[in-house]
Design an enzyme around this catalytic site. Structure first.
Site, PDB file in Angstrom:
ATOM      1  N   ASN A 159      -1.964   4.495  13.376  1.00 37.79           N
ATOM      2  CA  ASN A 159      -0.896   3.886  14.193  1.00 37.79           C
ATOM      3  C   ASN A 159       0.397   4.692  14.215  1.00 37.79           C
ATOM      4  O   ASN A 159       1.100   4.707  15.221  1.00 37.79           O
ATOM      5  CB  ASN A 159      -0.663   2.430  13.782  1.00 37.79           C
ATOM      6  CG  ASN A 159      -0.273   2.279  12.336  1.00 37.79           C
ATOM      7  OD1 ASN A 159      -0.577   3.135  11.518  1.00 37.79           O
ATOM      8  ND2 ASN A 159       0.398   1.206  12.017  1.00 37.79           N
ATOM      9  N   GLU A 258      -1.148   0.369   0.870  1.00 43.04           N
ATOM     10  CA  GLU A 258      -0.327  -0.305   1.893  1.00 43.04           C
ATOM     11  C   GLU A 258      -1.312  -0.868   2.909  1.00 43.04           C
ATOM     12  O   GLU A 258      -1.924  -0.109   3.661  1.00 43.04           O
ATOM     13  CB  GLU A 258       0.599   0.691   2.590  1.00 43.04           C
ATOM     14  CG  GLU A 258       1.535   1.457   1.692  1.00 43.04           C
ATOM     15  CD  GLU A 258       2.712   0.638   1.202  1.00 43.04           C
ATOM     16  OE1 GLU A 258       2.865  -0.515   1.650  1.00 43.04           O
ATOM     17  OE2 GLU A 258       3.460   1.151   0.359  1.00 43.04           O
ATOM     18  N   CYS A 292       2.016  -2.299  11.239  1.00 46.64           N
ATOM     19  CA  CYS A 292       1.642  -3.222  10.160  1.00 46.64           C
ATOM     20  C   CYS A 292       2.718  -4.268   9.915  1.00 46.64           C
ATOM     21  O   CYS A 292       2.437  -5.358   9.446  1.00 46.64           O
ATOM     22  CB  CYS A 292       1.367  -2.439   8.884  1.00 46.64           C
ATOM     23  SG  CYS A 292       2.749  -1.403   8.418  1.00 46.64           S
ATOM     24  N   GLU A 470       6.357   1.993  -2.117  1.00 40.58           N
ATOM     25  CA  GLU A 470       6.699   3.378  -1.797  1.00 40.58           C
ATOM     26  C   GLU A 470       8.136   3.389  -1.309  1.00 40.58           C
ATOM     27  O   GLU A 470       8.713   2.337  -1.015  1.00 40.58           O
ATOM     28  CB  GLU A 470       5.749   3.917  -0.724  1.00 40.58           C
ATOM     29  CG  GLU A 470       4.313   4.019  -1.227  1.00 40.58           C
ATOM     30  CD  GLU A 470       3.349   4.678  -0.240  1.00 40.58           C
ATOM     31  OE1 GLU A 470       3.475   4.428   0.976  1.00 40.58           O
ATOM     32  OE2 GLU A 470       2.474   5.428  -0.687  1.00 40.58           O
TER      33      GLU A 470
HETATM   34  P1  NDP Z   1      -8.737   1.679   8.366  1.00 37.38           P
HETATM   35  O1  NDP Z   1      -8.681   1.007   7.055  1.00 37.38           O
HETATM   36  O2  NDP Z   1      -9.880   1.398   9.264  1.00 37.38           O
HETATM   37  O3  NDP Z   1      -8.744   3.265   8.183  1.00 37.38           O
HETATM   38  C1  NDP Z   1      -7.745   3.947   7.473  1.00 37.38           C
HETATM   39  C2  NDP Z   1      -8.298   5.239   6.934  1.00 37.38           C
HETATM   40  O4  NDP Z   1      -9.277   4.980   5.925  1.00 37.38           O
HETATM   41  C3  NDP Z   1      -8.979   6.098   7.990  1.00 37.38           C
HETATM   42  O5  NDP Z   1      -8.664   7.449   7.737  1.00 37.38           O
HETATM   43  C4  NDP Z   1     -10.438   5.783   7.723  1.00 37.38           C
HETATM   44  O6  NDP Z   1     -11.316   6.777   8.157  1.00 37.38           O
HETATM   45  C5  NDP Z   1     -10.452   5.712   6.218  1.00 37.38           C
HETATM   46  N1  NDP Z   1     -11.614   5.033   5.670  1.00 37.38           N
HETATM   47  C6  NDP Z   1     -12.358   4.050   6.226  1.00 37.38           C
HETATM   48  N2  NDP Z   1     -13.328   3.638   5.353  1.00 37.38           N
HETATM   49  C7  NDP Z   1     -13.187   4.389   4.237  1.00 37.38           C
HETATM   50  C8  NDP Z   1     -13.849   4.427   2.977  1.00 37.38           C
HETATM   51  N3  NDP Z   1     -14.880   3.616   2.685  1.00 37.38           N
HETATM   52  N4  NDP Z   1     -13.428   5.315   2.055  1.00 37.38           N
HETATM   53  C9  NDP Z   1     -12.389   6.119   2.320  1.00 37.38           C
HETATM   54  N5  NDP Z   1     -11.715   6.134   3.483  1.00 37.38           N
HETATM   55  C10 NDP Z   1     -12.102   5.273   4.433  1.00 37.38           C
HETATM   56  O7  NDP Z   1      -7.341   1.361   9.060  1.00 37.38           O
HETATM   57  P2  NDP Z   1      -6.891   1.755  10.514  1.00 37.38           P
HETATM   58  O8  NDP Z   1      -6.851   3.230  10.656  1.00 37.38           O
HETATM   59  O9  NDP Z   1      -7.711   0.943  11.456  1.00 37.38           O
HETATM   60  O10 NDP Z   1      -5.362   1.256  10.548  1.00 37.38           O
HETATM   61  C11 NDP Z   1      -4.985  -0.044  10.875  1.00 37.38           C
HETATM   62  C12 NDP Z   1      -4.749  -0.873   9.627  1.00 37.38           C
HETATM   63  O11 NDP Z   1      -3.755  -0.251   8.832  1.00 37.38           O
HETATM   64  C13 NDP Z   1      -4.230  -2.247   9.917  1.00 37.38           C
HETATM   65  O12 NDP Z   1      -4.933  -3.195   9.159  1.00 37.38           O
HETATM   66  C14 NDP Z   1      -2.783  -2.211   9.440  1.00 37.38           C
HETATM   67  O13 NDP Z   1      -2.272  -3.423   9.042  1.00 37.38           O
HETATM   68  C15 NDP Z   1      -2.845  -1.226   8.337  1.00 37.38           C
HETATM   69  N6  NDP Z   1      -1.552  -0.604   8.142  1.00 37.38           N
HETATM   70  C16 NDP Z   1      -0.803  -0.956   7.043  1.00 37.38           C
HETATM   71  C17 NDP Z   1       0.454  -0.429   6.849  1.00 37.38           C
HETATM   72  C18 NDP Z   1       1.265  -0.778   5.649  1.00 37.38           C
HETATM   73  O14 NDP Z   1       2.195  -0.059   5.348  1.00 37.38           O
HETATM   74  N7  NDP Z   1       0.959  -1.854   4.946  1.00 37.38           N
HETATM   75  C19 NDP Z   1       1.040   0.511   7.809  1.00 37.38           C
HETATM   76  C20 NDP Z   1       0.172   0.829   8.902  1.00 37.38           C
HETATM   77  C21 NDP Z   1      -1.080   0.289   9.054  1.00 37.38           C
HETATM   78  P3  NDP Z   1     -12.127   6.619   9.530  1.00 37.38           P
HETATM   79  O15 NDP Z   1     -11.201   7.127  10.540  1.00 37.38           O
HETATM   80  O16 NDP Z   1     -13.314   7.464   9.315  1.00 37.38           O
HETATM   81  O17 NDP Z   1     -12.489   5.162   9.705  1.00 37.38           O
END
Ligand code: NDP
Length: 489
Positions: A159, A258, A292, A470
């Site tokens: 995002n 996060e 988020c 963080e």
């Molecule tokens: P995901 O959890 O789907 O993916 C995040 C990352 O994790 C990607 O690089 C993904 O790779 C990787 N990943 C997925 N599965 C695994 C695994 N089993 N082991 C290691 N890495 C893995 O999140 P999104 O990218 O869809 O982002 C949206 C989410 O992020 C929302 O839920 C949002 O709320 C949260 N978010 C939270 C924030 C905060 O500060 N609290 C800020 C911004 C977003 P791949 O691309 O291969 O799936």
């Protein structure tokens, strides 16, 4: 529109761009729904090589570099990203589809500024000393020193790709660690481009590595199950956070998480209506709702409810869809085919659950960009508190609004969620502002504002929104190992 150039995204390992030996996948433009390039993903052995390079760099010149020299390099990184501002901007817009007006004011400047912020922080970071008496009448002096944690696995979402990645990489490097970054499959470009900048400013090879992959049995999983990674920092969905935490528990590796949210906004009768509509409009719809910290549950006091809804519906209808590269565009598409399916699934669910649609509710036709992942900013009312729309994170430009009578009721509603990332409270009553901010169980409570960030403050979530904080000194605490030295004399 920059739809004619094709890109090939490589991994960046040990200072060298390398075609991965994993699967190749297409990179899609969210505004057109068409592929515009390919990503040559890392295999398990490529991830091994990246972790090995990071380990070697830690033992090499990077590990012994004086703090002042690291600070100077971090500052150079900020300058060098800004010097290539347009390249980063174009890469980020194509990967995410976010409007230029957002990427040029938030993503890229903040992506660069993170290096300055943590250069400043480490330059003045102090540790504690305690002098104590000893049982034999002598004295001992305790002091703490900061050491790097080691090789850090950095796993990022799509995002705010550059911003959220450098939010982790900058403090990790400031503390003397080395990193292996796994960007989201949807947004591989800016993390990769940063490799060029790392080389250009003279960051030693192996300090910053990037590996690509998507889905199960790919780079993310190879990284989080790698035994030679010392700690993980992750931003993304809560269920992915659980998987990463489980993997990191092997070898007792620390995690900073996060995660997701279902943030509540509260509007009291006495709020400044214009300012509230402006702030809540951003909280619900900015970045097509893919933030988020965004507000997906809104509680509005009865006395202002009707006037608020009327103004809010106008806000939602006032966005302009279009080519993300066009300055006039204010609402981009969602990031991926997968995500539009998820979000529009919730729009359908809202209809089936009997929600009243106050604004939006569908998918717009955007001339010339009909196959993009477009969705309307949407406001619902009328559902009860256990409807999926009101409890589950949607991560789209949508929110559900409920009226309330008393302050206690709004606080109880806001707290009725397993998440606890952020809240946004709108009132002109100072005492009420303090009371409410103190009572809502979240990591970040904004009053009469939203997403107003001083990067020295603690950032993170309560409950299922994450572990750890963080920002400022809090990042340094995660990315360094504090060692106490006790000297008896
Ligand atoms: P995901 O959890 O789907 O993916 C995040 C990352 O994790 C990607 O690089 C993904 O790779 C990787 N990943 C997925 N599965 C695994 C695994 N089993 N082991 C290691 N890495 C893995 O999140 P999104 O990218 O869809 O982002 C949206 C989410 O992020 C929302 O839920 C949002 O709320 C949260 N978010 C939270 C924030 C905060 O500060 N609290 C800020 C911004 C977003 P791949 O691309 O291969 O799936």
């Amino acid at each position: 529109m920059k739809a004619d150039t094709q890109t090939t995204i490589l991994n960046f390992i040990d200072g060298v761009f390398q075609a991965g030996t994993g699967e190749t996948y297409a990179n899609y433009d969210p505004a057109t729904g068409k592929p515009f390039g390919e990503v040559l993903a890392a295999s398990k052995s490529d991830v091994d090589a990246a972790v090995g390079a990071a380990r070697a760099a830690l033992k090499g010149p990077w590990g012994t570099l004086a703090t002042a020299d690291r600070v100077a390099l971090l500052r150079k990184l900020a300058v060098a990203i800004n010097a290539r501002f347009d390249d980063f901007l174009e890469a980020e817009i194509r990967d995410t589809g976010k409007p230029r007006s957002i990427a040029s004011h938030i993503d890229i400047p903040r992506g660069a500024a993170n290096f300055d912020v943590f250069a400043n922080q480490i330059a003045v970071a102090s540790t504690e000393t305690f002098e104590m008496g000893t049982p034999d009448g002598g004295t001992a002096l305790n002091y703490s020193i900061r050491r790097p944690k080691g090789v850090i696995g950095v796993i990022c979402p799509w995002n705010l790709p550059l911003l959220l990645m450098t939010w982790k990489v900058a403090p990790a490097l400031a503390c003397g660690n080395t990193v292996v970054v796994k960007p989201s499959e949807h947004t591989p470009a800016t993390a990769t481009l940063l490799g060029e900048v790392m080389n250009a400013v003279g960051i030693p090879r192996g300090v910053y590595n990037v590996v690509h992959g998507h889905g199960k049995d790919s780079a993310g999983e190879f990284l989080t199950t790698h035994p030679d990674v010392d700690a993980y920092t992750f931003t993304g969905e809560t269920k992915t956070g659980e998987a990463i935490m489980a993997a990191a528990s092997k070898g007792v590796r620390p995690v900073s998480l996060e995660l997701g949210g279902k943030n509540a906004g509260i509007v009291f009768d006495d709020a400044d209506l214009e300012a509230t509509l402006e702030g809540i409009g951003r909280a619900c719809f900015a970045n097509t709702g893919q933030v988020c910290l965004g507000t997906e549950r809104l509680f509005v006091q009865r006395g202002i409810y009707e006037r608020f809804l009327e103004g809010f519906a106008k806000k939602a209808a006032g966005y302009r869809f279009g080519d993300p590269f066009d300055e006039a565009t204010t609402m981009g598409p969602l990031v991926s085919a997968e995500h539009i399916e998820k979000v529009s699934g919730y729009y359908d669910k809202a209809g089936r659950a009997g929600a009243e649609v106050i604004a939006g509710g569908g998918r717009p036709q955007v001339a010339g960009l009909e196959d993009g992942y477009w969705i309307e900013p949407t406001i619902w009312t009328g559902l009860n508190r256990d409807a999926a729309i009101v409890t589950e994170e949607i991560f789209g430009p949508c929110t559900h609004v409920m009226p309330f009578e008393e302050e206690e009721e709004a606080i109880a509603e806001a707290n009725a969620s397993p998440y606890g990332l952020a809240t946004s409270i709108w009132t002109t009553d100072l005492a009420r502002a303090h009371r409410t901010a103190g009572a809502i169980e979240v990591g970040i409570a904004w009053v009469n504002s939203w997403f107003l960030r001083d990067l020295r403050t603690p950032f993170g979530g309560a409950g299922q929104s994450g572990i750890g904080r963080e920002g400022g000194i809090h990042s340094l605490e995660f990315y360094s190992e504090l060692r106490n030295v006790c000297i008896k004399y």
